[in-house]
Design a protein around this motif. Structure first.
Motif, PDB file in Angstrom:
ATOM      1  N   ALA A 547       1.226   3.095   7.512  1.00 35.90           N
ATOM      2  CA  ALA A 547       1.270   3.587   8.888  1.00 35.90           C
ATOM      3  C   ALA A 547       0.362   2.795   9.811  1.00 35.90           C
ATOM      4  O   ALA A 547       0.693   2.585  10.986  1.00 35.90           O
ATOM      5  N   ASP A 548      -0.794   2.360   9.321  1.00 39.39           N
ATOM      6  CA  ASP A 548      -1.725   1.625  10.175  1.00 39.39           C
ATOM      7  C   ASP A 548      -1.201   0.229  10.500  1.00 39.39           C
ATOM      8  O   ASP A 548      -1.348  -0.257  11.623  1.00 39.39           O
ATOM      9  N   ARG A 549      -0.599  -0.415   9.513  1.00 41.03           N
ATOM     10  CA  ARG A 549      -0.089  -1.776   9.719  1.00 41.03           C
ATOM     11  C   ARG A 549       1.323  -1.770  10.303  1.00 41.03           C
ATOM     12  O   ARG A 549       1.813  -2.809  10.741  1.00 41.03           O
ATOM     13  N   THR A 550       1.976  -0.611  10.267  1.00 39.90           N
ATOM     14  CA  THR A 550       3.401  -0.490  10.618  1.00 39.90           C
ATOM     15  C   THR A 550       4.217  -1.584   9.941  1.00 39.90           C
ATOM     16  O   THR A 550       5.081  -2.222  10.537  1.00 39.90           O
ATOM     17  N   ASP A 551       3.909  -1.773   8.671  1.00 41.29           N
ATOM     18  CA  ASP A 551       4.607  -2.782   7.877  1.00 41.29           C
ATOM     19  C   ASP A 551       4.479  -2.391   6.406  1.00 41.29           C
ATOM     20  O   ASP A 551       3.687  -1.514   6.040  1.00 41.29           O
ATOM     21  N   PHE A 552       5.247  -3.057   5.565  1.00 39.73           N
ATOM     22  CA  PHE A 552       5.215  -2.763   4.140  1.00 39.73           C
ATOM     23  C   PHE A 552       4.076  -3.512   3.457  1.00 39.73           C
ATOM     24  O   PHE A 552       3.728  -4.638   3.841  1.00 39.73           O
ATOM     25  N   VAL A 553       3.491  -2.861   2.439  1.00 35.55           N
ATOM     26  CA  VAL A 553       2.483  -3.495   1.594  1.00 35.55           C
ATOM     27  C   VAL A 553       2.897  -3.281   0.140  1.00 35.55           C
ATOM     28  O   VAL A 553       3.628  -2.339  -0.178  1.00 35.55           O
ATOM     29  N   ALA A 554       2.437  -4.144  -0.725  1.00 35.72           N
ATOM     30  CA  ALA A 554       2.726  -4.002  -2.155  1.00 35.72           C
ATOM     31  C   ALA A 554       1.742  -2.998  -2.747  1.00 35.72           C
ATOM     32  O   ALA A 554       0.553  -3.282  -2.906  1.00 35.72           O
ATOM     33  N   ALA A 555       2.225  -1.807  -3.058  1.00 34.92           N
ATOM     34  CA  ALA A 555       1.358  -0.735  -3.550  1.00 34.92           C
ATOM     35  C   ALA A 555       1.527  -0.565  -5.054  1.00 34.92           C
ATOM     36  O   ALA A 555       2.660  -0.565  -5.562  1.00 34.92           O
TER      37      ALA A 555
END
Length: 608
Positions: A547-555
């Motif tokens: 939500a903070d980056r408004t982008d996908f991250v590899a979790a």
């Protein structure tokens, strides 16, 4: 005679002041079947007009002609004197032995004829079906060799016997969510938490409940068949013991769309399980909350629902683009994020409003999240409510069912006896409580013979002329003259806690008295503190929308069954299990506590 339209007239106020085409809830019983009889008692129970038994017998032909299976008997002041209702039952039963009969003086022996008539009618409405179902269930369990007693959860958070449930099936309303609140209260005691907020989100709705010292807030009012689903006052009132919860039309199957004002609206319509969300690939085309969660990477497409089905993320993205993205010029991920944000903000706002109405704060509380969808949204909701701690219990996806196992056998008896505090009559009230004790004791002891019991007595008090009462505890013993002053002092304190002031010159009155008996639950062992252990082992990675980056991250992805007490992990991450997935946002760290629950704590130095 003379008040059969009370149930249609309802309250004098409108639940939506500015809607000229307002739809009021329809009574369960049509007017031609609301049949008057000749009798009258006053509010003290004195007989003003003796029951005309012939006027009762004249109604039998109408019941036969209309093939009536169940009857609710509601007389104006039967809460003060039930004799006429009981006599009507005897007359009808003698001629129609198979007729189901609900007496308002037994189902809801309280002042306020509209609520009492509505509650008794609802009990009569469901009784034939529920009684048949419960009898059949009990019989089949016995046939299969079950020798243990069968208990059912009530809306008030206690267990009751089949016999009591058959007589008062209306008390089973909302019994499922009540189990979840009981679970949250048990976890609060287990973890040494004084104040928590339970959060139960399933397929169609989400429910929140304030819990202090392990005890959920309770109420005696509830609504069904709301014309405007989440508008208070738009449904049929029931007066039954109920755990007080706020319901929001947001569950995994809730449908997202754009309303006439070009705003995102989620629910109350639901896609259900058939056809279900678009990602189920069962013909559903509507965008749902589950579709948003899938599109945001919160739910792994493979092995959904314990491995029983695989999801189709491309169908989720397509449904969201059609329903939201194209109309608001948002691409797939942002359309899904917008739906999720709307759901979480609606739930958070409902929690804020409910807390303010109850004179309580949320920030210092711990959020306990369960149900199939709540762990997906719990961290974001905690961030919005400025809460630093979240607990996801073991078996979170079936939390309400687990809560049933922690519930006591209990029963509550209510009596309306109008009393001005300046005219306090301890001897008469003690006799009334003695009768109430016998009624509650007989029911509870039948379900739990020989068990240690706990008793609570309360009074519903208010300043004279007010329309709503507040709850004050009454000593569990024979009352004395001095108890009148004690009740006044307790009322003043409770009133000031709620409203910040008292009204010294106003007299106080009591409308209703209640007595509850429940089995004493074994003490809850506090969990053992465990040292922070090794970093939890991962089983892979998944693209998760941040939500903070408004982008996908590899979790990183973790299997809950692989996590032992003390193991820790940092967000963003996903913790998967058979019935749900816990989303750990970047603001939280997760650790498995001493009893196996996931504890999410805000990272040091992080603020909402």
């Amino acid at each position: 005679e003379g008040f059969r339209d009370s149930v249609e007239m309802g309250y004098e106020h409108r639940f939506d002041q500015y809607d000229v085409n307002i739809d009021k809830p329809r009574p369960l019983v049509p007017r031609f079947l609301r049949l008057p009889v000749v009798e009258r008692c006053n509010a003290r129970g004195d007989v003003l007009l003796k029951l005309d038994e012939e006027s009762v017998r004249d109604l039998i032909s109408i019941l036969r002609e209309n093939q009536i299976e169940s009857v609710a008997i509601v007389l104006l002041h039967a809460y003060a004197n039930p004799d006429h209702e009981r006599r009507i039952r005897d007359i009808l039963s003698a001629v129609l032995p198979d007729l189901w009969i609900s007496l308002s003086s037994e189902v809801c022996p309280e002042i306020r004829e509209y609520e009492r008539m509505s509650t008794a009618s609802a009990n009569a409405y469901v009784q034939p079906l529920m009684a048949s179902y419960l009898t059949d269930l009990d019989s089949k369990l016995r046939t299969e060799g079950a020798v243990c007693p069968l208990f059912l959860m009530t809306s008030g958070g206690g267990l009751t016997t089949v016999q009591t449930a058959r007589a008062h099936p209306i008390r089973l309303m909302e019994s499922g969510p009540a189990g979840g609140a009981i679970l949250a209260g048990h976890i609060a005691l287990e973890c040494g938490l004084d104040k928590v907020l339970s959060y139960d989100m399933g397929g169609t709705t989400a429910k929140i409940c304030l819990i202090d010292e392990g005890k959920p807030q309770t109420s005696r009012t509830f609504e069904v068949d709301r014309q405007y689903r989440f508008t208070k006052g738009s449904g049929l009132p029931l007066r039954i013991p109920v755990i007080e919860m706020v319901e929001i039309g947001a569950g995994g199957g809730s449908i997202a769309k754009i309303d006439n004002l070009n705003r995102i609206q989620v629910g109350p319509e639901s896609a259900g399980s058939e056809p279900g969300p678009a990602c189920y690939d069962q013909g559903g085309e509507d965008a749902t909350v589950t579709d948003a969660d899938v599109a945001l990477g919160r739910i792994a497409p493979e092995g959904f629902a314990g491995g029983s089905m695989n999801l189709s993320p491309e169908l989720s993205v397509g449904a969201l683009e059609r329903a939201i993205g194209q109309k608001l010029n948002l691409d797939g991920p942002l359309a899904a994020f917008a739906v999720s944000e709307m759901v979480e903000e609606n739930m958070s706002n409902a929690a804020r409003v409910h807390a303010v109405e109850q004179g309580k704060e949320l920030a210092a509380r711990t959020l306990i999240a369960f149900g199939g969808a709540a762990p997906l949204h719990a961290c974001r909701m905690a961030e919005k409510l400025n809460m630093d701690r979240v607990i996801i219990p073991q078996g979170a996806g079936v939390g309400s069912a687990i809560g049933f196992l922690a519930a006591p056998v209990s029963y509550e008896v209510v009596r309306s006896r109008y009393t001005k505090l300046e005219e306090f009559e301890p001897a008469a009230l003690s006799r009334m409580f003695a009768e109430m004790h016998i009624e509650a004791f007989d029911i509870v002891s039948a379900g739990a013979p020989g068990a240690e019991l706990d008793e609570r007595r309360i009074a519903y008090m208010r300043y004279i002329g007010q329309g709503h009462e507040i709850v004050v505890d009454v000593p569990v013993r024979d009352l004395k003259e001095a108890d009148g002053a004690g009740l006044k002092a307790a009322f003043d304190k409770a009133y000031e806690d709620l409203f910040g002031r008292v009204i010294p010159s106003m007299q106080v009155e009591i409308l209703t008295w209640a007595l509850s008996i429940s089995t004493v639950q074994p003490p809850t062992d506090l969990r053992e503190e465990v040292a922070r252990g090794p970093i939890a082992p991962t089983v892979g990675k998944q693209e998760l929308f941040d939500a903070d980056r408004t982008d996908f991250v590899a979790a990183p992805v973790y299997q809950r069954n692989d996590l032992d007490p003390g193991m820790t992990l940092d967000g963003p991450a996903l913790i998967m299990e058979a019935q749900t997935t816990t989303v750990v946002t970047d603001h939280f760290t997760a650790m498995i506590n001493g009893v196996g629950h996931i504890e999410l704590r805000r990272k040091q130095g992080d603020s909402a």
